[in-house]
Motif scaffolding. Structure first.
Motif, PDB file in Angstrom:
ATOM      1  N   GLY A 144       0.860  -1.305   0.012  1.00 23.91           N
ATOM      2  CA  GLY A 144      -0.002  -0.055  -0.275  1.00 23.91           C
ATOM      3  C   GLY A 144       1.024   0.793   0.465  1.00 23.91           C
ATOM      4  N   SER A 145       1.951   1.373   0.981  1.00 24.25           N
ATOM      5  CA  SER A 145       3.033   2.826   1.010  1.00 24.25           C
ATOM      6  C   SER A 145       2.925   2.768  -0.520  1.00 24.25           C
ATOM      7  CB  SER A 145       3.879   2.037   2.225  1.00 24.25           C
ATOM      8  OG  SER A 145       2.706   2.950   3.546  1.00 24.25           O
ATOM      9  N   TRP A 194       3.613   5.919  -5.285  1.00 23.42           N
ATOM     10  CA  TRP A 194       3.904   6.322  -6.703  1.00 23.42           C
ATOM     11  C   TRP A 194       3.317   7.297  -7.057  1.00 23.42           C
ATOM     12  CZ3 TRP A 194       0.429   4.495 -10.289  1.00 23.42           C
ATOM     13  CH2 TRP A 194       0.477   4.293 -11.801  1.00 23.42           C
ATOM     14  N   VAL A 195       1.877   6.995  -6.683  1.00 28.22           N
ATOM     15  CA  VAL A 195       0.767   7.373  -6.931  1.00 28.22           C
ATOM     16  C   VAL A 195       1.121   9.867  -6.833  1.00 28.22           C
ATOM     17  CG1 VAL A 195      -1.475   9.047  -6.844  1.00 28.22           C
ATOM     18  CG2 VAL A 195      -1.561   5.817  -7.184  1.00 28.22           C
ATOM     19  N   ALA A 196       2.079   9.237  -5.383  1.00 31.46           N
ATOM     20  CA  ALA A 196       2.087  11.443  -5.167  1.00 31.46           C
ATOM     21  C   ALA A 196       2.929  11.222  -5.702  1.00 31.46           C
ATOM     22  CB  ALA A 196       2.635  10.538  -3.746  1.00 31.46           C
ATOM     23  N   THR A 197       3.442  10.606  -6.296  1.00 27.19           N
ATOM     24  CA  THR A 197       4.950  11.192  -7.507  1.00 27.19           C
ATOM     25  C   THR A 197       4.450  11.829  -8.427  1.00 27.19           C
ATOM     26  OG1 THR A 197       4.982   8.774  -8.430  1.00 27.19           O
ATOM     27  CG2 THR A 197       6.766  10.179  -7.209  1.00 27.19           C
ATOM     28  N   GLY A 227       8.310  14.030  -4.031  1.00 19.64           N
ATOM     29  CA  GLY A 227       9.309  13.094  -4.060  1.00 19.64           C
ATOM     30  C   GLY A 227       9.715  12.126  -1.885  1.00 19.64           C
ATOM     31  N   GLY A 228       8.653  12.466  -1.408  1.00 18.74           N
ATOM     32  CA  GLY A 228       9.109  11.828  -0.160  1.00 18.74           C
ATOM     33  C   GLY A 228       8.913  10.211  -0.212  1.00 18.74           C
ATOM     34  N   ARG A 229       8.164   9.921   0.507  1.00 19.09           N
ATOM     35  CA  ARG A 229       7.803   8.468   0.640  1.00 19.09           C
ATOM     36  C   ARG A 229       6.552   8.172   1.601  1.00 19.09           C
ATOM     37  NH1 ARG A 229       8.349   2.873  -0.021  1.00 19.09           N
ATOM     38  NH2 ARG A 229       7.172   1.320   1.497  1.00 19.09           N
ATOM     39  N   VAL A 230       5.614   7.911   1.539  1.00 17.46           N
ATOM     40  CA  VAL A 230       4.383   7.752   2.403  1.00 17.46           C
ATOM     41  C   VAL A 230       4.555   6.647   2.936  1.00 17.46           C
ATOM     42  CG1 VAL A 230       1.815   8.277   2.028  1.00 17.46           C
ATOM     43  CG2 VAL A 230       3.092   9.607  -0.102  1.00 17.46           C
TER      44      VAL A 230
END
Length: 237
Positions: free
Chosen positions: A79-80, A85-88, A93-96
């Motif tokens: 999930g993370s 990937w969707v956030a990029t 640029g960070g990890r969710v």
């Protein structure tokens, strides 16, 4: 031995109570997610275009065909990465990192939605077509038909099935303990590990689950009686 369930620093009463509250929070949140997904998937199956019908059928078939625990693991480990990937795509640029609560609610909600889909779809199909045709003949618009005829009638048919979906959702929250969310089963397990009294803590958890499911059953039964009041009056007259 019952002193272990006292509230305060010397007992596990606080932890067990907070675990029961967390269980209810996860269950209610997941149930609402499931109702949202189930309503959308049912609408797609009943009157959506072919691609949406296929997607809804794939969703219900896959989710009902795999164990709920597997859905939790897939969301927990993947999930993370998916959200990152969707956030990029939006420039982040960070990890969710998803919280254990979010993973639990999403996973149980997805499973709940798959079963709610079929309940809602069956309830809509149970509404007599003659009533809908009569409403159209009277010049009622789609939204008015939905609000005045379809939703109230379908809800009456769906309530028993949705009550079963709620009971299943509530019990599925026990699986969320695998992602270390401090719900009831997780707290019972920690208490058992700390005190070496498995019977006491698991029986306590069982009693609390019975209280929650019994109260839930009474609530849905009352809602069903309320939804059936007009029908019973019409039949008796």
């Amino acid at each position: 031995m019952l002193d272990l369930l006292r509230f305060g620093s010397e007992g596990w009463g606080d932890e067990i109570a907070s675990g029961a509250v967390m269980t209810l929070l996860v269950a209610v949140s997941a149930y609402l997610v499931g109702l949202f997904l189930g309503s959308g998937a049912a609408a797609a199956k009943l009157s959506g275009p072919a691609p949406l019908r296929w997607l809804a059928a794939l969703y219900t078939t896959v989710v009902r065909g795999v164990p709920a625990l597997l859905v939790i693991w897939l969301l927990f480990f993947g999930g993370s990465g998916l959200v990152t990937w969707v956030a990029t795509l939006f420039g982040y640029g960070g990890r969710v990192e998803l919280s254990a609560f979010a993973v639990g609610v999403a996973a149980v909600g997805i499973v709940s939605g798959a079963y709610a889909t079929e309940v809602i779809r069956g309830a809509v199909r149970a509404v007599p077509k003659g009533q809908l045709e009569a409403a159209r003949a009277l010049g009622m618009g789609r939204l008015l038909i939905l609000r005045r005829i379809l939703v109230p009638q379908a809800l009456r048919y769906a309530l028993p099935g949705l009550g079963n979906v709620w009971q299943m959702t509530l019990k599925d929250t026990t699986l969320v303990s695998v992602v270390s969310l401090a719900e009831l089963m997780r707290q019972a397990y920690l208490g058992m590990q700390s005190t070496r009294q498995p019977f006491l803590f698991y029986v306590t958890a069982a009693i609390l689950y019975m209280v929650m499911t019994t109260c839930s059953e009474a609530l849905f039964r009352a809602l069903s009686r309320r939804a059936d009041r007009g029908v019973r009056r019409a039949v008796s007259n």
